[in-house]
Write a protein that holds these residues in place. Sequence first.
Motif, PDB file in Angstrom:
ATOM      1  N   UNK A  80      35.452  74.554  74.140  1.00  0.00           N
ATOM      2  CA  UNK A  80      36.789  74.611  73.530  1.00  0.00           C
ATOM      3  C   UNK A  80      36.892  73.730  72.285  1.00  0.00           C
ATOM      4  N   UNK A  81      35.775  73.128  71.850  1.00  0.00           N
ATOM      5  CA  UNK A  81      35.780  72.343  70.611  1.00  0.00           C
ATOM      6  C   UNK A  81      35.946  70.843  70.789  1.00  0.00           C
ATOM      7  N   UNK A  82      35.757  70.365  72.013  1.00  0.00           N
ATOM      8  CA  UNK A  82      35.856  68.917  72.269  1.00  0.00           C
ATOM      9  C   UNK A  82      34.522  68.457  72.851  1.00  0.00           C
ATOM     10  N   UNK A  83      33.837  67.596  72.118  1.00  0.00           N
ATOM     11  CA  UNK A  83      32.565  67.057  72.607  1.00  0.00           C
ATOM     12  C   UNK A  83      32.873  65.934  73.600  1.00  0.00           C
ATOM     13  N   UNK A  84      32.160  65.890  74.708  1.00  0.00           N
ATOM     14  CA  UNK A  84      32.422  64.893  75.757  1.00  0.00           C
ATOM     15  C   UNK A  84      31.144  64.151  76.097  1.00  0.00           C
ATOM     16  N   UNK A  85      31.260  62.839  76.220  1.00  0.00           N
ATOM     17  CA  UNK A  85      30.105  62.004  76.517  1.00  0.00           C
ATOM     18  C   UNK A  85      30.312  61.207  77.794  1.00  0.00           C
ATOM     19  N   UNK A  86      29.290  61.209  78.625  1.00  0.00           N
ATOM     20  CA  UNK A  86      29.252  60.354  79.806  1.00  0.00           C
ATOM     21  C   UNK A  86      28.673  58.998  79.395  1.00  0.00           C
ATOM     22  N   UNK A  87      29.247  57.923  79.915  1.00  0.00           N
ATOM     23  CA  UNK A  87      28.676  56.585  79.778  1.00  0.00           C
ATOM     24  C   UNK A  87      28.317  56.267  78.329  1.00  0.00           C
ATOM     25  N   UNK A  88      29.274  56.421  77.444  1.00  0.00           N
ATOM     26  CA  UNK A  88      29.057  56.236  75.998  1.00  0.00           C
ATOM     27  C   UNK A  88      29.208  54.774  75.604  1.00  0.00           C
ATOM     28  N   UNK A  89      28.095  54.085  75.500  1.00  0.00           N
ATOM     29  CA  UNK A  89      28.134  52.672  75.134  1.00  0.00           C
ATOM     30  C   UNK A  89      28.768  51.830  76.222  1.00  0.00           C
ATOM     31  N   UNK A  90      29.144  50.608  75.858  1.00  0.00           N
ATOM     32  CA  UNK A  90      29.707  49.694  76.855  1.00  0.00           C
ATOM     33  C   UNK A  90      31.201  49.448  76.648  1.00  0.00           C
ATOM     34  N   UNK A  91      31.679  49.609  75.414  1.00  0.00           N
ATOM     35  CA  UNK A  91      33.082  49.324  75.084  1.00  0.00           C
ATOM     36  C   UNK A  91      33.712  50.539  74.415  1.00  0.00           C
ATOM     37  N   UNK A 150      45.905  66.822  75.577  1.00  0.00           N
ATOM     38  CA  UNK A 150      46.513  67.866  76.398  1.00  0.00           C
ATOM     39  C   UNK A 150      45.479  68.909  76.834  1.00  0.00           C
ATOM     40  N   UNK A 151      44.545  69.220  75.945  1.00  0.00           N
ATOM     41  CA  UNK A 151      43.483  70.164  76.298  1.00  0.00           C
ATOM     42  C   UNK A 151      42.606  69.570  77.402  1.00  0.00           C
ATOM     43  N   UNK A 152      42.269  68.301  77.263  1.00  0.00           N
ATOM     44  CA  UNK A 152      41.471  67.607  78.282  1.00  0.00           C
ATOM     45  C   UNK A 152      42.227  67.599  79.610  1.00  0.00           C
ATOM     46  N   UNK A 153      43.497  67.250  79.551  1.00  0.00           N
ATOM     47  CA  UNK A 153      44.347  67.180  80.747  1.00  0.00           C
ATOM     48  C   UNK A 153      44.366  68.528  81.469  1.00  0.00           C
ATOM     49  N   UNK A 154      44.567  69.611  80.711  1.00  0.00           N
ATOM     50  CA  UNK A 154      44.622  70.949  81.312  1.00  0.00           C
ATOM     51  C   UNK A 154      43.322  71.291  82.036  1.00  0.00           C
ATOM     52  N   UNK A 155      42.195  70.984  81.407  1.00  0.00           N
ATOM     53  CA  UNK A 155      40.899  71.307  82.019  1.00  0.00           C
ATOM     54  C   UNK A 155      40.654  70.459  83.267  1.00  0.00           C
ATOM     55  N   UNK A 156      41.032  69.185  83.219  1.00  0.00           N
ATOM     56  CA  UNK A 156      40.871  68.316  84.385  1.00  0.00           C
ATOM     57  C   UNK A 156      41.733  68.799  85.547  1.00  0.00           C
ATOM     58  N   UNK A 157      42.972  69.181  85.236  1.00  0.00           N
ATOM     59  CA  UNK A 157      43.878  69.658  86.292  1.00  0.00           C
ATOM     60  C   UNK A 157      43.402  70.990  86.867  1.00  0.00           C
ATOM     61  N   UNK A 158      42.821  71.864  86.032  1.00  0.00           N
ATOM     62  CA  UNK A 158      42.261  73.127  86.534  1.00  0.00           C
ATOM     63  C   UNK A 158      41.174  72.855  87.570  1.00  0.00           C
TER      64      UNK A 158
END
Length: 188
Positions: A80-91, A150-158
């Motif tokens: 959907x056009x949002x890049x997501x990273x797990x464990x991205x750096x420390x801060x 809001x896009x992130x929220x919608x996908x998480x709630x789905x």
Amino acid sequence: MNEVNQYILDAIKINVWGGFSSPADVQELISDLLEEGADEQTLRQSVGNEFKAKLEAEKSWPKVTDFDRLDLVFNSLKDKGIICLHNAGYTMSDGHEDSHEVLHKHPIGKFFGYCFYHGQDLERAVPGGGLMLAYDHIDGDVPEKISVAQTIKQELEKEGFVLEWDGTTRQRIGIPNFDWKHRGSNCI
């Protein structure tokens, strides 16, 4: 057990149970954290024991964990056009920096936003403190950032996650009941 050993043991547990570190990574972490008063031999031996304990615990985990569901959401958001990273750096600043590095590897316009959690978030999530997700728009300001969230929220709630977010850019998206179970690195 003294404070130094306890601090390093806690770091070992977070790194093993977080699922992103190999035994060699955790041994390197111990080297970085060692200081006067540390029982190096005991600490180094604890790494294998911790990986074995995690591997044993995984046998009772559900087939699909909260981490697996989050990973599905992250993959869906990428489409959907949002890049997501797990464990991205420390801060937070590390996470933003890591996100920008990844974004620069893709054609301009492929992504309009990004999402991540960082090492400090992982430290809270592993022992049951919930997971916080940061987000941003690549070029926009408040309205665009809220659109990303809001896009992130919608996908998480789905995917069935219950969230805490006030709908503003002043707050990250929280998953308060996130049960951290990441199979990840299972090397012993």
